[in-house]
Motif scaffolding. Structure first.
Motif, PDB file in Angstrom:
ATOM      1  N   MET A 185       4.505  11.237  13.132  1.00 10.04           N
ATOM      2  CA  MET A 185       3.898  11.806  14.341  1.00 10.04           C
ATOM      3  C   MET A 185       3.453  10.743  15.329  1.00 10.04           C
TER       4      MET A 185
ATOM      5  N   ALA B 284       5.356  10.073  18.974  1.00  8.13           N
ATOM      6  CA  ALA B 284       4.515  10.187  20.173  1.00  8.13           C
ATOM      7  C   ALA B 284       4.549   8.875  20.946  1.00  8.13           C
TER       8      ALA B 284
ATOM      9  N   PRO C 109       4.253  12.973  25.447  1.00  4.88           N
ATOM     10  CA  PRO C 109       4.322  13.738  24.209  1.00  4.88           C
ATOM     11  C   PRO C 109       3.151  14.704  24.096  1.00  4.88           C
ATOM     12  N   VAL C 110       3.393  15.884  23.533  1.00  7.89           N
ATOM     13  CA  VAL C 110       2.285  16.749  23.137  1.00  7.89           C
ATOM     14  C   VAL C 110       2.622  17.283  21.748  1.00  7.89           C
ATOM     15  N   MET C 111       1.736  16.992  20.800  1.00  6.63           N
ATOM     16  CA  MET C 111       1.952  17.328  19.402  1.00  6.63           C
ATOM     17  C   MET C 111       1.034  18.507  19.068  1.00  6.63           C
ATOM     18  N   ALA C 112       1.600  19.627  18.675  1.00  9.29           N
ATOM     19  CA  ALA C 112       0.777  20.792  18.344  1.00  9.29           C
ATOM     20  C   ALA C 112       1.588  21.696  17.440  1.00  9.29           C
ATOM     21  N   HIS C 113       0.924  22.231  16.406  1.00  8.72           N
ATOM     22  CA  HIS C 113       1.641  23.033  15.422  1.00  8.72           C
ATOM     23  C   HIS C 113       0.949  24.351  15.109  1.00  8.72           C
TER      24      HIS C 113
END
Lengths: 263, 263, 263
Positions: free
Chosen positions: C26, C30, C40-44
Motif C-alpha cells: 500500500m 501510493a 493516490p487515494v487508498m480506501a477499502h
C-alpha cells in the motif's frame, strides 16, 4: 554450523516462505526475504492459508498486530504446515504486553508444533513463565541471563528458542549458542526483530532437520548484514535501506569467517 | 515554546505512543516515532487497545483507512486514554472526502476528549463546519486563512487544532502560532501528514499540560527534519529516507534557533 | 504511443487514482503514484468505496492479500466505477496459486467491466485458461510465449492485457506491443509488479479512450524509471529508493526516445 553453505543452498533453492505477519512490517519482511534470496508469500485469508502453508518451505507466524480472524488463520496454517512437515517459526511480538498477545502466543504453542520461537527477552520470559519487564512491546529486561532464558524456555516449550538482544542466544534446551553479530542501529528501525524472524524462516526452510543451527545461522546472517549496513549509514533511514542491500550482497564464501558464535 | 528542552526530555523518557492508524503509513509513523526517540506501539484489536492506551504516554488516532471494527477500537482506546489522563491526538484523514470519514471524525470528537487535532485545511474546515475544497483526501483549499481556520476550529471543537500547509497554524482558540519550517518535498511522500501527527503525539506525551506548545513544537521539529532531509535529496525516495536520519540526528541544542514561529 | 505527452498531461491534471490493494504494498503503490505525479487515494471500506471510485480518474484493484469483505468492497467499487465511466485496472496477484485468488480474479472479471489486466505470465495464463507454472505467487513460466499469451488472454477476456516479464507484452486481442524497458533489479523488490499496475491506473486515467497505449506507456515509464534507478543502486534497498526519485524526475521530453517498443 554451516552458514555459508546453507545460504548458498537457500539462494539456489529459493524456498517459499509463507508469512502471516503484522501490518506494520509486511513490506519489510517480504523485502528482507527476497533480498536474502528466498520467495516470500504473504497471505492471511482462512480460505487460502492451508493451501499455501502446506506447499511452503517454512511458515512464519508473527502476532505483531492481531485480530480474531487472523488468529484463526494462523492456527489453520500452522496445522496444515505440521501435517505437511513444513517447519513453523513463531514471533510472539508483545507477549507479556497484553493478555491477548500472551494468550495467543501460548495458544499457538499449545495447538501446533512450533520448530523455532524468536523473540526478545521479555517475550520469551513471558512464554516460559519467568519474570520480565516490558514497556509497550519493548523488552526492558528479564530476571534470567539470555543464555539461561533461552535454555529454560527451549526446555519448557519443547522447541528451539532464540532470544535476541545485544548478544543473541539460541538453545534447543541442551546446547546454547551465543551470537555476537549485529549493530545498535538495528534497534532504531521498526520491524528488525520481525525481519530476523522472517530470515529464521528462510533458514528453517533449507535446514529443517537442524533447527538449532538454522536459528543461529539466521541471526549470524542478519547480524552481519546489520554490520555492513551500518558502515555508511547516517541514521535509521539510510541504515534501513542499506540492510536490504547488505542482505542481497552477503557472500556465502566469507560469512562463516565473520560469524561471532560462542558455544 | 521550549522545543529543544521537550525534545531532550522525550529522548530521555522515551514515552510509549500508542497508534491506531491506517494501513498505508503504519511502518512510516512507527519509524518516525522511533527515529525521534519515542517508542511506538501499534495495536488495533478491541481485546487489547484499552490495556495499551491506558499505559501509553499518548494515543494517536488516524482514520486514513477505516473499517467498522477499527472505529470501535478507536473509541474504546480513546475512552480508556481519557480515563487514564492520557492525551489523545486525532488525524481526521479525508474528513470531507467521504461521509464515513467525516462522520467518524465527528463521532470521535463527540464521544471522547481530544487534546489535539492535526489535519490539512479541508479536513479541519469540514470538522469546523466551514467551506472547503477537496480532491480525494487532498486539500485544495478552504475559504478561511489558515490562522482564522485554526482559531475558529479550536474554539468550536474545544481543543488545540493544527492546520498544516505551506505555513502551519496552531491554535487553542485564543492564541495562534504560525510555523514556517518545512520543505515542499514533504508533499511528494505519502504519509508525511500522518508522520506529523505521530510526532505531535510524541510531544503531547511529554508536554500534555501544554497542548498548544506540544503541537507547535512537533511541527517545528518535523519541519526542521524536512529541511535537513531536503539538503541531499534527489527526489521523494531519498528525501523519505533522509527524513528518518534527520529526525534521529536532530540536535536539541540548536533546534530553538532554527524554529520559524510567529505568534 | 505518446508517452511523453500523456505523462505531461498526467502531471498537469493530477488524476485521483483510487486503489484497493494489498497490505504489503500500500505504501509503495501510493508513493509510486505520487512520485509520478498523480494523487493516490487508498480506501477499502464498503461504506465509502463507491463514493471515491465514482469520482476517481481510475480504479485499481489488486488481490495480493484478500479477505471476504475486501472482495465485496472491490466489487462495489468496480460497479460504481463502471457506472461513472471510470476505467478499472485489475492486478490478479497470485491467480493460479490458490483457489481463492483464481476465483476472485475471475469473479471480478465476470461481474465488472475491466479495462486493463496487468499480471505475470502464470497469472494471466490461469485467467485465460492456459497452462502455467507457479511457485507461491511467482510465475515460473507459461506454455505460450508472452506475445501469444497477451493476445489470447485479451481476446478471451475482452480487455487489454499486459503480461510483464523480462520483456513485457500488451495486447487488445488484435495488436501486440512488446516493451523492452526495465531492469533485473525490479525482481528483487517486493511490490514492483503492483507499482506497475498502479502506474497503469495513472495512465488509464489520462488516456481512458486508448487503453492499449495507456498500458504500454505505463510499462515504458516504469521500465525507464527502473533503468534510471539501477544506475547508482548497490542492491534492492537503494534501487527501491531510487525508483521513487526516478519516477519523480522522469522527463516527458526525452521519454519517447528512450521507449523500447516493438509492434
Amino acid at each position: 554450523m554451516r552458514t555459508g553453505a546453507d545460504l548458498a543452498t537457500l539462494r539456489e533453492r529459493k524456498p517459499l516462505v509463507h508469512q502471516i505477519t503484522n501490518y506494520v512490517v509486511m513490506n519489510e519482511t517480504a523485502n528482507a526475504t527476497l533480498a536474502l534470496g528466498a520467495l516470500p508469500v504473504m497471505a492471511h485469508a482462512k480460505e487460502e492459508v492451508e493451501e499455501l502453508a502446506s506447499v511452503a518451505g517454512a511458515l512464519v507466524l508473527n502476532i505483531g498486530t492481531l485480530s480474531q480472524h487472523w488468529i484463526e488463520a494462523m492456527l489453520l496454517a500452522a496445522r496444515a504446515a505440521n501435517a505437511a512437515g513444513v517447519p513453523v517459526v513463531l514471533d510472539p511480538v508483545g507477549a507479556g504486553a497484553t493478555r491477548l498477545r500472551t494468550d495467543t502466543a501460548k495458544r499457538i504453542l499449545g495447538e501446533a508444533e512450533i520448530a523455532i520461537v524468536r523473540g526478545n527477552a521479555a517475550e520469551v520470559a513471558t512464554l516460559a513463565g519467568r519474570e520480565a519487564e516490558i514497556r509497550g512491546v519493548e523488552s526492558i529486561g528479564a530476571s534470567d541471563s539470555g543464555a539461561d532464558l533461552a535454555k529454560a524456555a527451549a526446555a519448557g516449550l519443547g522447541c528451539v528458542v532464540a532470544v535476541t538482544g545485544a548478544v543473541d542466544h539460541v538453545s534447543d534446551g541442551a546446547q546454547v549458542l551465543a551470537i555476537g553479530n549485529g549493530h545498535e542501529l538495528l534497534g532504531t528501525v521498526s520491524g528488525t526483530g520481525c525481519m530476523a524472524t522472517a530470515i529464521t524462516g528462510c533458514f528453517a526452510a533449507v535446514a529443517s532437520e537442524r533447527p538449532l543451527e538454522a536459528a543461529a545461522e539466521a541471526l549470524v546472517v542478519f547480524g552481519v548484514a546489520g554490520e555492513d549496513a551500518a558502515r555508511e549509514a547516517k541514521g535509521p533511514g539510510t541504515f534501513h535501506v542499506g540492510l536490504y542491500d547488505a542482505l542481497y550482497n552477503l557472500d556465502p564464501a566469507t560469512i562463516d569467517a565473520r560469524a561471532k558464535v560462542d558455544e
